[in-house]
Motif scaffolding. Structure first.
Motif, PDB file in Angstrom:
ATOM      1  N   GLN A   1       0.845  -1.059   0.014  1.00 50.10           N
ATOM      2  CA  GLN A   1      -0.166   0.017   0.110  1.00 50.10           C
ATOM      3  C   GLN A   1       0.784   1.161  -0.038  1.00 50.10           C
ATOM      4  OE1 GLN A   1      -2.597  -0.474   3.418  1.00 50.10           O
ATOM      5  NE2 GLN A   1      -3.883  -1.765   2.275  1.00 50.10           N
ATOM      6  N   GLN A   2       2.040   1.137   0.970  1.00 46.91           N
ATOM      7  CA  GLN A   2       2.760   2.327   0.889  1.00 46.91           C
ATOM      8  C   GLN A   2       3.461   2.642  -0.555  1.00 46.91           C
ATOM      9  OE1 GLN A   2       5.157   3.460   4.263  1.00 46.91           O
ATOM     10  NE2 GLN A   2       4.756   1.564   5.061  1.00 46.91           N
ATOM     11  N   LEU A   3       3.993   1.467  -1.147  1.00 48.73           N
ATOM     12  CA  LEU A   3       4.537   1.642  -2.581  1.00 48.73           C
ATOM     13  C   LEU A   3       3.400   2.039  -3.538  1.00 48.73           C
ATOM     14  CD1 LEU A   3       7.190  -1.327  -2.245  1.00 48.73           C
ATOM     15  CD2 LEU A   3       7.600   0.891  -2.247  1.00 48.73           C
ATOM     16  N   ALA A   4       2.300   1.696  -3.444  1.00 48.40           N
ATOM     17  CA  ALA A   4       1.334   2.085  -4.334  1.00 48.40           C
ATOM     18  C   ALA A   4       0.944   3.669  -4.252  1.00 48.40           C
ATOM     19  CB  ALA A   4      -0.122   1.287  -4.203  1.00 48.40           C
ATOM     20  N   LYS A   5       0.850   4.179  -2.775  1.00 51.58           N
ATOM     21  CA  LYS A   5       0.873   5.682  -2.663  1.00 51.58           C
ATOM     22  C   LYS A   5       2.003   6.210  -3.315  1.00 51.58           C
ATOM     23  CE  LYS A   5      -1.457   5.361   1.777  1.00 51.58           C
ATOM     24  NZ  LYS A   5      -1.318   5.657   3.290  1.00 51.58           N
ATOM     25  N   ILE A   6       3.141   5.810  -3.429  1.00 47.93           N
ATOM     26  CA  ILE A   6       4.387   6.112  -3.996  1.00 47.93           C
ATOM     27  C   ILE A   6       4.145   6.288  -5.396  1.00 47.93           C
ATOM     28  CG2 ILE A   6       6.563   6.066  -4.366  1.00 47.93           C
ATOM     29  CD1 ILE A   6       6.916   5.424  -1.529  1.00 47.93           C
ATOM     30  N   ALA A   7       3.575   5.093  -6.014  1.00 47.56           N
ATOM     31  CA  ALA A   7       3.462   4.994  -7.165  1.00 47.56           C
ATOM     32  C   ALA A   7       2.514   5.789  -7.941  1.00 47.56           C
ATOM     33  CB  ALA A   7       2.957   3.619  -7.684  1.00 47.56           C
ATOM     34  N   GLU A   8       1.134   6.381  -7.171  1.00 48.28           N
ATOM     35  CA  GLU A   8       0.218   7.021  -7.492  1.00 48.28           C
ATOM     36  C   GLU A   8       0.843   8.504  -7.743  1.00 48.28           C
ATOM     37  OE1 GLU A   8      -3.497   8.724  -8.448  1.00 48.28           O
ATOM     38  OE2 GLU A   8      -2.987   6.543  -7.730  1.00 48.28           O
ATOM     39  N   VAL A   9       1.803   9.049  -6.887  1.00 43.87           N
ATOM     40  CA  VAL A   9       2.502  10.323  -7.427  1.00 43.87           C
ATOM     41  C   VAL A   9       2.774  10.247  -8.712  1.00 43.87           C
ATOM     42  CG1 VAL A   9       4.430  11.921  -6.812  1.00 43.87           C
ATOM     43  CG2 VAL A   9       3.211  10.826  -5.075  1.00 43.87           C
ATOM     44  N   GLY A  10       3.419   9.243  -9.529  1.00 42.76           N
ATOM     45  CA  GLY A  10       3.817   8.925 -10.846  1.00 42.76           C
ATOM     46  C   GLY A  10       2.654   8.819 -11.647  1.00 42.76           C
ATOM     47  N   LYS A  11       1.778   8.579 -11.340  1.00 43.87           N
ATOM     48  CA  LYS A  11       0.340   8.282 -12.131  1.00 43.87           C
ATOM     49  C   LYS A  11      -0.290   9.664 -12.348  1.00 43.87           C
ATOM     50  CE  LYS A  11      -1.199   3.949 -12.900  1.00 43.87           C
ATOM     51  NZ  LYS A  11      -0.867   3.246 -13.950  1.00 43.87           N
ATOM     52  N   SER A  12      -0.242  10.328 -11.329  1.00 43.14           N
ATOM     53  CA  SER A  12      -0.995  11.805 -11.457  1.00 43.14           C
ATOM     54  C   SER A  12       0.030  12.717 -12.392  1.00 43.14           C
ATOM     55  CB  SER A  12      -1.051  12.236 -10.209  1.00 43.14           C
ATOM     56  OG  SER A  12       0.037  12.597  -9.469  1.00 43.14           O
ATOM     57  N   ALA A  13       1.332  12.297 -12.228  1.00 39.83           N
ATOM     58  CA  ALA A  13       2.196  12.995 -13.192  1.00 39.83           C
ATOM     59  C   ALA A  13       2.279  12.432 -14.732  1.00 39.83           C
ATOM     60  CB  ALA A  13       3.367  13.101 -12.676  1.00 39.83           C
ATOM     61  N   VAL A  14       1.260  11.454 -14.819  1.00 34.30           N
ATOM     62  CA  VAL A  14       1.512  10.860 -16.145  1.00 34.30           C
ATOM     63  C   VAL A  14       2.662  10.244 -16.636  1.00 34.30           C
ATOM     64  CG1 VAL A  14       0.390  10.705 -18.501  1.00 34.30           C
ATOM     65  CG2 VAL A  14      -0.611  12.374 -16.701  1.00 34.30           C
ATOM     66  N   LEU A  15       3.308   9.675 -15.717  1.00 36.81           N
ATOM     67  CA  LEU A  15       4.752   9.199 -15.919  1.00 36.81           C
ATOM     68  C   LEU A  15       4.802   7.710 -15.965  1.00 36.81           C
ATOM     69  CD1 LEU A  15       6.915  11.461 -13.685  1.00 36.81           C
ATOM     70  CD2 LEU A  15       6.757  11.641 -16.016  1.00 36.81           C
ATOM     71  N   ILE A  16       3.970   6.852 -15.219  1.00 38.27           N
ATOM     72  CA  ILE A  16       4.287   5.529 -15.111  1.00 38.27           C
ATOM     73  C   ILE A  16       3.479   4.727 -16.179  1.00 38.27           C
ATOM     74  CG2 ILE A  16       3.604   3.500 -13.661  1.00 38.27           C
ATOM     75  CD1 ILE A  16       4.203   5.156 -11.277  1.00 38.27           C
ATOM     76  N   LYS A  17       3.963   3.619 -16.628  1.00 41.29           N
ATOM     77  CA  LYS A  17       3.344   2.666 -17.795  1.00 41.29           C
ATOM     78  C   LYS A  17       1.918   2.379 -16.912  1.00 41.29           C
ATOM     79  CE  LYS A  17       7.651   0.987 -19.320  1.00 41.29           C
ATOM     80  NZ  LYS A  17       8.802  -0.249 -19.210  1.00 41.29           N
ATOM     81  N   ASN A  18       1.247   1.900 -17.989  1.00 41.10           N
ATOM     82  CA  ASN A  18      -0.163   1.345 -17.588  1.00 41.10           C
ATOM     83  C   ASN A  18      -0.186   0.192 -16.621  1.00 41.10           C
ATOM     84  OD1 ASN A  18      -1.299   3.422 -19.042  1.00 41.10           O
ATOM     85  ND2 ASN A  18      -1.210   2.158 -20.882  1.00 41.10           N
ATOM     86  N   PHE A  19       0.644   0.038 -15.524  1.00 39.19           N
ATOM     87  CA  PHE A  19       0.380  -0.638 -14.538  1.00 39.19           C
ATOM     88  C   PHE A  19      -0.587  -0.101 -13.350  1.00 39.19           C
ATOM     89  CE2 PHE A  19       5.202  -1.248 -15.198  1.00 39.19           C
ATOM     90  CZ  PHE A  19       5.119  -2.305 -16.075  1.00 39.19           C
ATOM     91  N   SER A  20      -1.288  -1.215 -12.581  1.00 41.27           N
ATOM     92  CA  SER A  20      -1.779  -0.422 -11.489  1.00 41.27           C
ATOM     93  C   SER A  20      -0.900   0.074 -10.464  1.00 41.27           C
ATOM     94  CB  SER A  20      -2.806  -1.682 -10.796  1.00 41.27           C
ATOM     95  OG  SER A  20      -1.524  -2.495 -10.198  1.00 41.27           O
TER      96      SER A  20
END
Length: 184
Positions: free
Chosen positions: A120-139
């Motif tokens: 969950q903590q790592l998902a929150k960190i990944a969420e920052v990248g999602k909102s910046a449209v940086l991360i590949k289409n992973f959950s």
């Protein structure tokens, strides 16, 4: 004090002999305690090693819960990477045991809550990248798991090959872990 000696002995013996070859009797002997004392703390070998796995996940959780989620994605990922790699490399013997335990089904139920908390903590960190449209289409959860797997691989390499020149430039490994998540 006895419990601490018991956990140190269990970790050490599993690293030396292998997890399956380590008996409760040998743990008691190494810890210099009566075998009955082990059973006062843990009902079984599975519970003992499950507890060690739980403790290791908790150390990892503690290492990243203080991160500032307000940072931009790349600096946040760099901090997360460094915090986790430091926690993994702090005790190479425990880390080797962690790598074994986290894949064995009879130990993972004991640490399910701590593993899920880390995810969950790592998902929150990944969420920052999602909102910046940086991360590949992973959950977010998958991105966090992938990032953690990269970190475990890097920590294992650093422990197994400490004299490798590449470890003088840890930012290369940080960037490799982060770039595996980024869109091309």
């Amino acid at each position: 004090m006895k419990k601490e000696r018991l956990l140190i002995a269990a970790t050490s013996l599993a690293a030396q002999q292998g997890l399956h070859a380590t008996s409760m009797k040998s743990i008691a002997r190494q810890a210099n305690i009566a075998i009955g004392t082990i059973y006062q703390f843990y009902a079984s070998k599975d519970e003992l090693y499950g507890n060690l796995l739980k403790q290791f996940y908790q150390k990892l959780n503690n290492s990243i819960e203080i991160l500032d989620l307000e940072l931009d994605f790349i600096p946040l990922m760099e901090q997360a990477y460094q915090s986790l790699i430091d926690a993994l490399k702090k005790d190479p013997t425990a880390f080797e045991l962690f790598l074994q335990l986290r894949t064995l089904n009879n130990y993972t139920p004991f640490a399910r809550a701590q593993r899920e908390e880390l995810e969950q903590q790592l998902a929150k960190i990944a969420e920052v990248g999602k909102s910046a449209v940086l991360i590949k289409n992973f959950s977010n959860k998958t991105a966090g798991k992938l990032f953690f797997e990269q970190i475990c691989t890097h920590a294992k390499l650093a422990i197994d090959q400490p004299h490798e020149q590449a470890w003088n430039t840890p930012e290369l490994f940080t960037q490799a872990a982060i770039s595996s998540l980024l869109k091309d």
